[in-house]
Design a protein around this motif. Structure first.
Motif, PDB file in Angstrom:
ATOM      1  N   MET A   1      13.389  66.353  36.752  1.00 13.97           N
ATOM      2  CA  MET A   1      12.961  65.721  35.300  1.00 13.97           C
ATOM      3  C   MET A   1      13.218  63.928  35.399  1.00 13.97           C
ATOM      4  O   MET A   1      14.527  63.922  36.015  1.00 13.97           O
ATOM      5  CB  MET A   1      14.198  66.479  34.739  1.00 13.97           C
ATOM      6  CG  MET A   1      13.626  66.013  32.879  1.00 13.97           C
ATOM      7  SD  MET A   1      14.025  66.406  31.933  1.00 13.97           S
ATOM      8  CE  MET A   1      13.699  68.524  31.862  1.00 13.97           C
ATOM      9  N   LYS A   5      14.297  65.121  27.177  1.00 12.96           N
ATOM     10  CA  LYS A   5      13.888  65.112  26.560  1.00 12.96           C
ATOM     11  C   LYS A   5      14.607  66.566  25.752  1.00 12.96           C
ATOM     12  O   LYS A   5      15.415  67.315  26.138  1.00 12.96           O
ATOM     13  CB  LYS A   5      12.467  65.872  27.316  1.00 12.96           C
ATOM     14  CG  LYS A   5      12.733  66.678  28.170  1.00 12.96           C
ATOM     15  CD  LYS A   5      11.141  67.127  28.430  1.00 12.96           C
ATOM     16  CE  LYS A   5      11.249  67.576  30.166  1.00 12.96           C
ATOM     17  NZ  LYS A   5      10.231  67.731  30.131  1.00 12.96           N
ATOM     18  N   GLN A   7      13.642  69.891  24.211  1.00  8.24           N
ATOM     19  CA  GLN A   7      12.119  71.245  23.906  1.00  8.24           C
ATOM     20  C   GLN A   7      12.556  71.816  23.035  1.00  8.24           C
ATOM     21  O   GLN A   7      13.614  73.022  22.739  1.00  8.24           O
ATOM     22  CB  GLN A   7      12.534  71.892  25.397  1.00  8.24           C
ATOM     23  CG  GLN A   7      12.589  70.534  27.420  1.00  8.24           C
ATOM     24  CD  GLN A   7      12.857  71.330  27.904  1.00  8.24           C
ATOM     25  OE1 GLN A   7      13.709  72.961  28.649  1.00  8.24           O
ATOM     26  NE2 GLN A   7      11.938  71.758  29.012  1.00  8.24           N
ATOM     27  N   TYR A  19      16.065  74.735  19.685  1.00  6.49           N
ATOM     28  CA  TYR A  19      15.374  73.384  20.635  1.00  6.49           C
ATOM     29  C   TYR A  19      16.816  73.127  21.430  1.00  6.49           C
ATOM     30  O   TYR A  19      17.928  74.098  21.070  1.00  6.49           O
ATOM     31  CB  TYR A  19      15.783  72.124  20.108  1.00  6.49           C
ATOM     32  CG  TYR A  19      17.426  71.248  19.542  1.00  6.49           C
ATOM     33  CD1 TYR A  19      18.262  71.248  20.647  1.00  6.49           C
ATOM     34  CD2 TYR A  19      16.907  72.029  18.146  1.00  6.49           C
ATOM     35  CE1 TYR A  19      18.994  70.242  19.681  1.00  6.49           C
ATOM     36  CE2 TYR A  19      19.080  71.455  17.932  1.00  6.49           C
ATOM     37  CZ  TYR A  19      19.198  70.886  18.267  1.00  6.49           C
ATOM     38  OH  TYR A  19      20.388  70.530  17.821  1.00  6.49           O
ATOM     39  N   PRO A 107      11.930  62.525  23.854  1.00  8.23           N
ATOM     40  CA  PRO A 107      10.691  62.978  23.073  1.00  8.23           C
ATOM     41  C   PRO A 107      10.866  63.918  23.061  1.00  8.23           C
ATOM     42  O   PRO A 107      12.008  64.804  23.751  1.00  8.23           O
ATOM     43  CB  PRO A 107       9.619  62.444  24.037  1.00  8.23           C
ATOM     44  CG  PRO A 107      10.882  62.397  25.208  1.00  8.23           C
ATOM     45  CD  PRO A 107      11.931  61.735  25.032  1.00  8.23           C
ATOM     46  N   GLU A 109       9.367  67.986  23.701  1.00  7.11           N
ATOM     47  CA  GLU A 109       8.450  68.557  24.292  1.00  7.11           C
ATOM     48  C   GLU A 109       7.645  70.318  23.312  1.00  7.11           C
ATOM     49  O   GLU A 109       9.130  71.031  23.480  1.00  7.11           O
ATOM     50  CB  GLU A 109       9.106  68.777  26.077  1.00  7.11           C
ATOM     51  CG  GLU A 109       8.058  69.805  26.394  1.00  7.11           C
ATOM     52  CD  GLU A 109       8.750  70.332  27.702  1.00  7.11           C
ATOM     53  OE1 GLU A 109       7.636  70.217  28.854  1.00  7.11           O
ATOM     54  OE2 GLU A 109       9.603  69.880  28.595  1.00  7.11           O
ATOM     55  N   ASP A 110       6.951  70.467  22.992  1.00  4.66           N
ATOM     56  CA  ASP A 110       6.543  71.213  22.417  1.00  4.66           C
ATOM     57  C   ASP A 110       6.548  72.523  23.939  1.00  4.66           C
ATOM     58  O   ASP A 110       5.128  72.778  23.687  1.00  4.66           O
ATOM     59  CB  ASP A 110       5.779  71.595  21.459  1.00  4.66           C
ATOM     60  CG  ASP A 110       5.887  72.396  20.527  1.00  4.66           C
ATOM     61  OD1 ASP A 110       6.187  73.651  21.033  1.00  4.66           O
ATOM     62  OD2 ASP A 110       4.817  72.288  19.501  1.00  4.66           O
ATOM     63  N   LEU A 111       7.428  73.967  24.219  1.00  6.00           N
ATOM     64  CA  LEU A 111       7.312  75.186  24.922  1.00  6.00           C
ATOM     65  C   LEU A 111       6.465  76.198  23.864  1.00  6.00           C
ATOM     66  O   LEU A 111       5.584  76.666  24.670  1.00  6.00           O
ATOM     67  CB  LEU A 111       8.251  75.297  25.522  1.00  6.00           C
ATOM     68  CG  LEU A 111       8.921  74.057  26.301  1.00  6.00           C
ATOM     69  CD1 LEU A 111      10.641  74.352  27.236  1.00  6.00           C
ATOM     70  CD2 LEU A 111       7.612  73.186  27.214  1.00  6.00           C
TER      71      LEU A 111
END
Length: 117
Positions: A1, A5, A7, A19, A107, A109-111
């Protein structure tokens, strides 16, 4: 990575949204509570982003077993994020510095788009 970020993920155990903030090295440096909705979770991240730069919002703690951790609080005193456990006080302070530095611009990150975690 390469970049820090946030997640967002949905727990398969309780169907709540959570999150976590990962540092550049991939380590988790902050975790959020469970939220009933994804929007609630995103609001929690927004609160972290706005409160992270202020040192007064970090509640530094030591557990009964001697490890260190911190809670990030909103201006109203509500806990909006919890750290991992650290062996040393300096490790905890490094974690706080990383959240201060990384959270405001990290940012998301939508898991959840890939299914439950």
């Amino acid at each position: 990575m390469q970049n820090p970020k946030f997640q967002v993920f949905k727990s398969s155990a309780n169907s709540e949204y959570y999150y976590r903030l990962r540092a550049k090295n991939g380590e988790i440096i902050l975790n959020g509570e469970g939220y009933k909705t994804k929007q609630g979770c995103l609001n929690g991240i927004a609160s972290v982003k706005s409160n992270a730069p202020y040192d007064s919002r970090y509640d530094r703690r030591q557990s009964v077993n001697g490890q260190y951790y911190f809670n990030l609080k909103a201006i109203n005193g509500e806990i909006i994020g919890r750290s991992e456990m650290y062996v040393t006080r300096s490790g905890m302070e490094n974690g706080i510095s990383a959240v201060k530095r990384d959270a405001p611009t990290a940012p998301i990150e939508d898991l959840t788009l890939a299914g439950a975690y």
